[in-house]
Design a protein around this motif. Structure first.
Motif, PDB file in Angstrom:
ATOM      1  N   GLU A   1       0.823  -1.201   0.000  1.00  0.00           N
ATOM      2  CA  GLU A   1       0.000   0.000   0.000  1.00  0.00           C
ATOM      3  C   GLU A   1       0.862   1.258   0.000  1.00  0.00           C
ATOM      4  O   GLU A   1       0.586   2.223  -0.726  1.00  0.00           O
ATOM      5  CB  GLU A   1      -0.931   0.008   1.224  1.00  0.00           C
ATOM      6  N   LYS A   2       1.933   1.241   0.806  1.00  0.00           N
ATOM      7  CA  LYS A   2       2.799   2.414   0.881  1.00  0.00           C
ATOM      8  C   LYS A   2       3.534   2.636  -0.430  1.00  0.00           C
ATOM      9  O   LYS A   2       3.669   3.769  -0.906  1.00  0.00           O
ATOM     10  CB  LYS A   2       3.810   2.245   2.018  1.00  0.00           C
ATOM     11  N   VAL A   3       3.999   1.540  -1.041  1.00  0.00           N
ATOM     12  CA  VAL A   3       4.682   1.658  -2.336  1.00  0.00           C
ATOM     13  C   VAL A   3       3.734   2.206  -3.390  1.00  0.00           C
ATOM     14  O   VAL A   3       4.103   3.073  -4.204  1.00  0.00           O
ATOM     15  CB  VAL A   3       5.244   0.291  -2.766  1.00  0.00           C
ATOM     16  N   GLN A   4       2.491   1.733  -3.399  1.00  0.00           N
ATOM     17  CA  GLN A   4       1.515   2.211  -4.365  1.00  0.00           C
ATOM     18  C   GLN A   4       1.189   3.679  -4.152  1.00  0.00           C
ATOM     19  O   GLN A   4       1.031   4.444  -5.119  1.00  0.00           O
ATOM     20  CB  GLN A   4       0.247   1.366  -4.290  1.00  0.00           C
TER      21      GLN A   4
END
Length: 224
Positions: free
Chosen positions: A109-112
């Motif tokens: 989620e953080k990468v996205q």
């Protein structure tokens, strides 16, 4: 030797406090506005030393020497703590246990989210460049040309690494200066903006090209 290792331990403890700092806008503002002098000092000092070293040596050499220095410090500290525990007959465990157990993985989620923000900025940047180079608004394109012309002189005076160092130093100094002198700086900025807007409107009237119309011209058309 013991005193030096104790200083290293204090530095590691200070660095350990940085791990509790979330990577968001609030944490960045806390650093550049020097809310915590210790954390900001560590980040500013380490970053400035690294940039100055890169400007004098190759990136590979700087990375290798800094890594060797860090490795020497951690090995010496590990040996010192092991000897201390053996002499004092204590069982404090691994001195870096807290950092070994630290979760460094990035969630999907953080990468996205990061990728989404980066793509939005890239799309906005490319759209703005297209608008300026294809002269959607001639005044904005002229302003852009003046900025590029100024950059030719800046590039002749400074190299790229010097500009990066100046930008890094400015990041940790100008926001604090602005915060301490906000009222007077805002007064001059508002004066500059008003003068710039006045000059821009005069140029738009003299060169009636583009999609945007100056405010004064628009009001006069409404009156007619």
């Amino acid at each position: 030797m013991a005193a030096g290792l104790e200083q290293l331990q204090g530095l590691l403890q200070s660095l350990g406090e940085l791990k509790d700092l979330p990577l968001n806008r609030e944490s960045l503002e806390s650093l550049i506005y020097w809310r915590d002098v210790k954390k900001s000092g560590i980040v500013f000092g380490a970053g400035l030393i690294t940039l100055v070293a890169i400007s004098s040596f190759s990136v590979i050499s700087v990375f290798a020497y800094l890594s060797l220095l860090a490795l020497f410090g951690t090995v010496a500290f590990r040996i010192y703590k092991s000897v201390t525990q053996a002499v004092q007959k204590t069982n404090e465990g691994h001195p870096f246990k807290e950092y070994l157990e630290l979760d460094l993985t990035l969630s999907h989620e953080k990468v996205q989210n990061i990728a989404g923000v980066a793509v939005a900025h890239i799309n906005g940047f490319t759209s703005e460049l297209r608008r300026l180079f294809l002269v959607e608004d001639i005044i904005d394109s002229i302003k852009f040309g003046v900025i590029l012309w100024v950059f030719t002189y800046v590039g002749a005076w400074f190299n790229g690494m010097t500009l990066v160092i100046l930008a890094f130093v400015s990041l940790f100094t100008l926001p604090k200066v602005y915060e301490n002198n906000k009222q007077s700086i805002d007064t001059y900025l508002d004066l500059g903006r008003s003068k710039l807007a006045e000059i821009t409107d005069k140029i738009r009237v003299a060169i009636p090209i583009g999609n945007k119309k100056p405010v004064a011209a628009a009001e006069s058309e409404k009156d007619k």
